[in-house]
Design an enzyme around this catalytic site. Structure first.
Site, PDB file in Angstrom:
ATOM      1  N   GLY A   1       0.587  -1.143   0.051  1.00  0.00           N
ATOM      2  CA  GLY A   1       0.054  -0.075  -0.175  1.00  0.00           C
ATOM      3  C   GLY A   1       0.753   1.258  -0.106  1.00  0.00           C
TER       4      GLY A   1
ATOM      5  N   LYS B   1       7.756  -0.528   0.120  1.00  0.00           N
ATOM      6  CA  LYS B   1       7.905  -0.982  -1.084  1.00  0.00           C
ATOM      7  C   LYS B   1       9.099  -0.414  -1.865  1.00  0.00           C
ATOM      8  CE  LYS B   1       3.949   0.709  -3.365  1.00  0.00           C
ATOM      9  NZ  LYS B   1       3.492   1.712  -2.457  1.00  0.00           N
TER      10      LYS B   1
ATOM     11  N   ALA C   1      11.569   5.449 -14.032  1.00  0.00           N
ATOM     12  CA  ALA C   1      10.237   5.990 -13.246  1.00  0.00           C
ATOM     13  C   ALA C   1       9.129   6.333 -14.066  1.00  0.00           C
ATOM     14  CB  ALA C   1      10.939   7.667 -12.910  1.00  0.00           C
ATOM     15  N   THR C   2       7.971   5.837 -13.979  1.00  0.00           N
ATOM     16  CA  THR C   2       6.676   6.036 -14.608  1.00  0.00           C
ATOM     17  C   THR C   2       5.873   7.253 -14.319  1.00  0.00           C
ATOM     18  OG1 THR C   2       5.699   4.397 -13.140  1.00  0.00           O
ATOM     19  CG2 THR C   2       6.784   3.474 -14.995  1.00  0.00           C
TER      20      THR C   2
ATOM     21  N   HIS D   1      11.693  12.810  -4.114  1.00  0.00           N
ATOM     22  CA  HIS D   1      12.076  11.453  -4.340  1.00  0.00           C
ATOM     23  C   HIS D   1      13.529  11.335  -4.917  1.00  0.00           C
ATOM     24  CE1 HIS D   1       7.717   9.600  -3.891  1.00  0.00           C
ATOM     25  NE2 HIS D   1       8.179  10.042  -2.899  1.00  0.00           N
TER      26      HIS D   1
ATOM     27  N   ARG E   1      16.495   9.334  -3.233  1.00  0.00           N
ATOM     28  CA  ARG E   1      17.224   8.169  -4.176  1.00  0.00           C
ATOM     29  C   ARG E   1      18.637   8.403  -4.256  1.00  0.00           C
ATOM     30  NH1 ARG E   1      13.269   8.189  -7.473  1.00  0.00           N
ATOM     31  NH2 ARG E   1      14.284   9.205  -9.476  1.00  0.00           N
TER      32      ARG E   1
ATOM     33  N   ARG F   1      20.056   7.534  -0.954  1.00  0.00           N
ATOM     34  CA  ARG F   1      20.085   6.121  -0.632  1.00  0.00           C
ATOM     35  C   ARG F   1      21.021   5.290  -1.751  1.00  0.00           C
ATOM     36  NH1 ARG F   1      14.546   7.524   1.556  1.00  0.00           N
ATOM     37  NH2 ARG F   1      13.632   7.013  -0.796  1.00  0.00           N
TER      38      ARG F   1
ATOM     39  N   GLU G   1      12.993   8.309 -17.256  1.00  0.00           N
ATOM     40  CA  GLU G   1      11.638   8.505 -17.472  1.00  0.00           C
ATOM     41  C   GLU G   1      10.963   7.384 -18.380  1.00  0.00           C
ATOM     42  OE1 GLU G   1      10.392  12.568 -17.688  1.00  0.00           O
ATOM     43  OE2 GLU G   1      11.576  13.266 -15.850  1.00  0.00           O
TER      44      GLU G   1
ATOM     45  N   ASP H   1       9.504   1.625 -11.118  1.00  0.00           N
ATOM     46  CA  ASP H   1       8.562   2.127 -10.053  1.00  0.00           C
ATOM     47  C   ASP H   1       7.866   3.281 -10.637  1.00  0.00           C
ATOM     48  OD1 ASP H   1       7.550   2.938  -7.448  1.00  0.00           O
ATOM     49  OD2 ASP H   1       9.303   3.776  -6.644  1.00  0.00           O
TER      50      ASP H   1
END
Length: 200
Positions: free
Chosen positions: A18, A23, A47-48, A63, A67, A70, A78, A100
């Site tokens: 969720g 995730k 990336a979608t 993000h 990212r 991390r 994209e 993702d």
């Protein structure tokens, strides 16, 4: 990083969950583990999501910063619509690809924002005629990828049945897509509260 998010990299893994279930964080950890395991390895993020409004632009920017911290060095590409083509182009034996996410990809096909904004009538409950071909191509590419792939998607079918026809059609289409991708993957993980449950 919590040890609960770390595990050996699977050749194809579908991570479902969720909103804010952990995730994407798990997928990023898999990418970092892959890069750290041997010299010369890399990771690419497909990336979608699309920046439809100011809130989405700010979310995407945040993000990207997170990212980069991390998973240093991970390339971002994209791929809002032509996901299979992007996966085929960027997969190689030394690169782990993170997709993702599948939910946004389906949204771009079934509920494109530009069509919604320009239409005064109700939106169609049916996906684009190209959607079936795109889904089939993704599954074909996925099983033949020369490098590991981690796909992220939402599990949204656990609540009550939606009242709107369009939303019901979307939930159904996403459920079918998740089942098809899960069948093609060697590992399927469900995330809840940052904790993984291995389904396959």
């Amino acid at each position: 990083m919590s040890d609960s998010l770390s595990s050996p990299v699977a050749w194809q893994e579908l991570i479902l969950g969720g909103q804010k279930s952990g995730k994407t964080r798990r997928a990023e950890q898999a990418a970092r583990d892959w890069q750290d395991a041997a010299p010369g390895r890399s990771a690419t993020y497909l990336a979608t999501g699309q920046a439809w409004d100011d809130e989405m632009r700010a979310r995407i920017a945040r993000h990207q910063v997170d990212r980069a911290a991390r998973v240093p060095g991970m390339q971002t590409v994209e791929a809002p619509l032509q996901l299979a083509q992007a996966l085929q182009a960027h997969s190689n034996p030394q690169t782990l690809v993170v997709v993702d996410c599948l939910t946004m990809w389906l949204t771009n096909w079934m509920m494109p924002m530009e069509a919604t904004a320009s239409s005064t009538s109700s939106t169609s409950a049916e996906p684009s005629p190209d959607w079936g071909a795109q889904r089939s191509r993704l599954l074909q590419v996925l099983v033949h990828c020369p490098g590991p792939v981690v796909l992220v998607g939402n599990e949204i079918g656990l609540g009550v049945i939606p009242m709107g026809r369009e939303v019901r059609a979307f939930v159904d289409a996403l459920g079918v897509l998740n089942q098809d991708v899960a069948a093609a993957c060697s590992r399927v993980t469900l995330m809840a509260a940052g904790l993984p449950l291995q389904l396959k």
